[in-house]
Design a protein around this motif. Structure first.
Motif, mmCIF file in Angstrom:
data_model
loop_
_atom_site.group_PDB
_atom_site.id
_atom_site.type_symbol
_atom_site.label_atom_id
_atom_site.label_comp_id
_atom_site.label_asym_id
_atom_site.label_seq_id
_atom_site.Cartn_x
_atom_site.Cartn_y
_atom_site.Cartn_z
ATOM 1 N N SER A 1 19.263 57.191 45.765
ATOM 2 C CA SER A 1 19.725 58.331 44.974
ATOM 3 C C SER A 1 19.479 58.133 43.488
ATOM 4 O O SER A 1 19.900 58.941 42.669
ATOM 5 C CB SER A 1 21.219 58.557 45.221
ATOM 6 N N THR A 2 18.778 57.049 43.120
ATOM 7 C CA THR A 2 18.463 56.790 41.721
ATOM 8 C C THR A 2 17.109 57.403 41.387
ATOM 9 O O THR A 2 16.118 57.146 42.073
ATOM 10 C CB THR A 2 18.426 55.283 41.430
ATOM 11 N N GLN A 3 17.069 58.215 40.342
ATOM 12 C CA GLN A 3 15.834 58.905 39.971
ATOM 13 C C GLN A 3 15.634 58.844 38.468
ATOM 14 O O GLN A 3 16.564 59.082 37.693
ATOM 15 C CB GLN A 3 15.881 60.359 40.442
ATOM 16 N N THR B 1 24.748 53.321 44.642
ATOM 17 C CA THR B 1 23.504 54.057 44.381
ATOM 18 C C THR B 1 22.304 53.135 44.325
ATOM 19 O O THR B 1 21.166 53.589 44.397
ATOM 20 C CB THR B 1 23.601 54.853 43.073
ATOM 21 N N LYS C 1 28.256 56.785 45.514
ATOM 22 C CA LYS C 1 28.287 58.139 46.035
ATOM 23 C C LYS C 1 29.728 58.511 46.401
ATOM 24 O O LYS C 1 30.568 57.634 46.583
ATOM 25 C CB LYS C 1 27.381 58.240 47.258
#
Length: 565
Positions: A553-555, A389, A33
């Motif tokens: 924050s990993t999608q 992340t 980030k």
């Protein structure tokens, strides 16, 4: 302080994050980030991590050299962590005149993290330097403890239990102005915050020492010392009782070598050496970084160049069980991450912005997601934290079964997730149906949060139910064209009236029988037309069902199609 000591030599000893290898590891990626910066004191030199206020969250202690030219004695900046990767504003700890190094450990065995703050001193004014123990109070504050004199002008320090007595010991590297009294000093700990007198091991005259690492370089199960000193690395083989014997010396060659990291980069169980430096007497100055694979006895093979990086931390930042190299770009403007392939080679460099003239200072997990984060030391009295992340995974699902349903019916599919690295944090799941309209299907998952099993796999069942009102909402083409849905409502009434009139008028029994035989057919046709049954069947409607998985924050997401008819 001498001119030599005024040269800012930043070092950061190797940090190894040992992760259990996972059979499912694939081409794991890494991301960080945007950097978050925190103000500290003047001229920050290095940082250390520990839980200083006993809240189970990692904190940062940074040592600030200050500016002796204006009477700024520097000190220590304490940043208490919030547990989510953010930190509170720094508080100041006075720690002598112009400190240069810092280390952490529980030196008095009370379960609270303590500090050791080292001052290199200034040989030009007969200041031999020292090291002060600061005992932690468990609330982020400290009380001064023993002041140590490990030798003349100590420049590097490491903490370890060298004699297996469960008490922390100290290792110092000392360097005098003329380099004639260079030594490594061992101070065994008493376990109460005090230390025994130093035992010195001589080191050949040379440049200034800048870091110490503990590594079992000869593979005998005992911790050895690697002391990085100017253009050479000195190894001392440990005897397991706090004493050492001289080992080999690795000389990378010409040039001033200003950082080193040690780690097993080719997974053969032997420590490998990364060194870097610059030919400071050439114009333009040329800087190089090299990897030298270890032979397991303190000697190393021929160097292999690693272009474009200046740094010295070894850690697995993408969770694929291979050591990576973290440093600074050659122009000192960004952090650089070289992902290791596990065979002594590296992938293409990745760069990350991290403040002004950053140097890598720490690799540690600050937000509890098992993924190592980065701390950069900046030249503008700040440190920057770059959060990893974290967990990476793949997601897939076979077509819904059945793929076509009628209103009110259901279809299912198994959503499968495969872990791509070692950071196996829970993954939240959600689903959505498009287009969204009256009578759209609904979707649900057997669990909205899943965890990976030891093989790095997990799954959830997706259920999609077609709306029961879907059929009535699909209007026949004639109606959709704008006709009044009651425009043919007169036909049934008129038809039955016609039948009644005809019956009353027909007197012939035979003709009356023939008429009664035909009448039901005529009436059915009339009813069919009157109810709109003569129009074509409504077309099927296709819906997209999207399953979204998120960890930190990993999608990632995958989509399926369901036909309702």
């Amino acid at each position: 302080m001498s001119e030599k000591m005024k040269i800012k030599i930043k070092f950061f000893a190797a940090t190894l994050l040992v992760l259990l290898p996972l059979g499912h590891s694939a081409s794991a990626t890494v991301g960080f980030k945007p950097a978050q910066s925190y103000a500290v004191g003047t001229a920050p030199e290095m940082a250390a991590v520990a839980d200083f206020n006993h809240d189970g969250k990692p904190d940062i202690a940074g040592v600030d050299f200050g500016n002796p030219d204006v009477g700024d004695n520097g000190g220590v900046s304490i940043l208490l962590g919030n547990g989510d990767g953010t930190f509170q504003p720094a508080t100041k700890l006075t720690a002598g005149k112009n400190p240069t190094r810092i280390a952490t450990g529980d030196f008095n065995s009370d379960g609270k993290s303590d500090l050791l703050v080292l001052r290199a001193g200034d040989a030009s004014v007969s200041d031999d330097g020292d090291a002060t123990i600061f005992l932690g109070n468990g609330d982020g504050t400290f009380s001064p403890g023993q002041v140590l004199a490990p030798g003349k002008n100590p420049f590097a320090v490491a903490v370890s239990d060298l004699n297996a007595d469960h008490k922390l010991d100290l290792i110092f590297a000392n360097s005098t102005a003329n380099s004639t009294d260079n030594s490594v000093a061992i101070l065994l700990g008493n376990g109460d915050g005090t230390f025994q007198s130093p035992v010195a091991y001589a080191v050949a005259a040379g440049g200034t020492p800048y870091s110490i690492s503990m590594v079992d370089v000869n593979q005998d199960g005992r911790s050895d010392l690697a002391v990085f000193w100017g253009g050479a690395v000195y190894f001392f083989f440990g005897n397991g009782d706090g004493t050492f014997q001289n080992g080999p010396t690795a000389s990378p060659g010409c040039c001033f070598r200003f950082f080193v990291a040690i780690g097993d980069f080719n997974q053969d169980g032997k420590g490998d050496l990364i060194d870097g430096g610059c030919t400071i007497f050439s114009k333009p100055i040329v800087c190089t970084t090299s990897l030298r694979l270890g032979n397991g006895d303190g000697t190393f093979q021929t160097a292999n160049a690693i272009p474009g990086v200046s740094g010295g931390f070894a850690a697995d930042v993408n969770g694929d069980s291979n050591l990576d190299l973290i440093g600074t770009s050659s122009d000192h403007t960004q952090l650089v991450v070289w992902l290791g392939n596990g065979d002594g080679t590296f992938q293409q460099a990745l760069t990350f912005a991290a403040g002004t003239n950053p140097a890598i200072g720490l690799v540690a997990d600050f937000d509890g997601d098992k993924a190592p984060d980065l701390v950069a030391i900046n030249s503008d009295a700040a440190i920057s934290v770059l959060l990893n992340t974290g967990t990476d995974f793949s997601i897939s699902a076979p077509p819904l079964s059945p793929s076509s349903v009628s209103p009110g019916q259901t279809a299912t599919s198994t959503v499968s997730l495969n872990l791509l690295n070692a950071f196996d944090n829970p993954v939240s799941l959600s689903c959505a149906v498009t287009p969204v309209q009256a009578g759209s299907p609904t979707c649900s998952l057997s669990s909205d949060s899943v965890t990976f099993d030891p093989a790095g796999k997990t799954s959830a069942t997706l259920t999609v139910t077609a709306g029961s009102a879907a059929a009535s909402l699909r209007v026949p083409p004639a109606t959709r064209g704008g006709s009044n849905p009651f425009s043919f409502g007169w036909l049934p009434v008129a038809g039955f009236a016609f039948m009644g009139i005809s019956l009353s008028c027909i007197r012939s029994r035979k003709r009356k029988g023939n008429f009664l035989a035909v009448a039901p057919v005529v009436a059915g046709l009339i009813l069919l037309v009157g109810c709109g049954g003569g129009s074509s069947s409504p077309p099927p409607v296709n819906y997209a069902i999207t399953i979204t998985a998120m960890s930190g924050s990993t999608q990632h997401s995958t989509a399926l199609t369901l036909t309702v008819q």
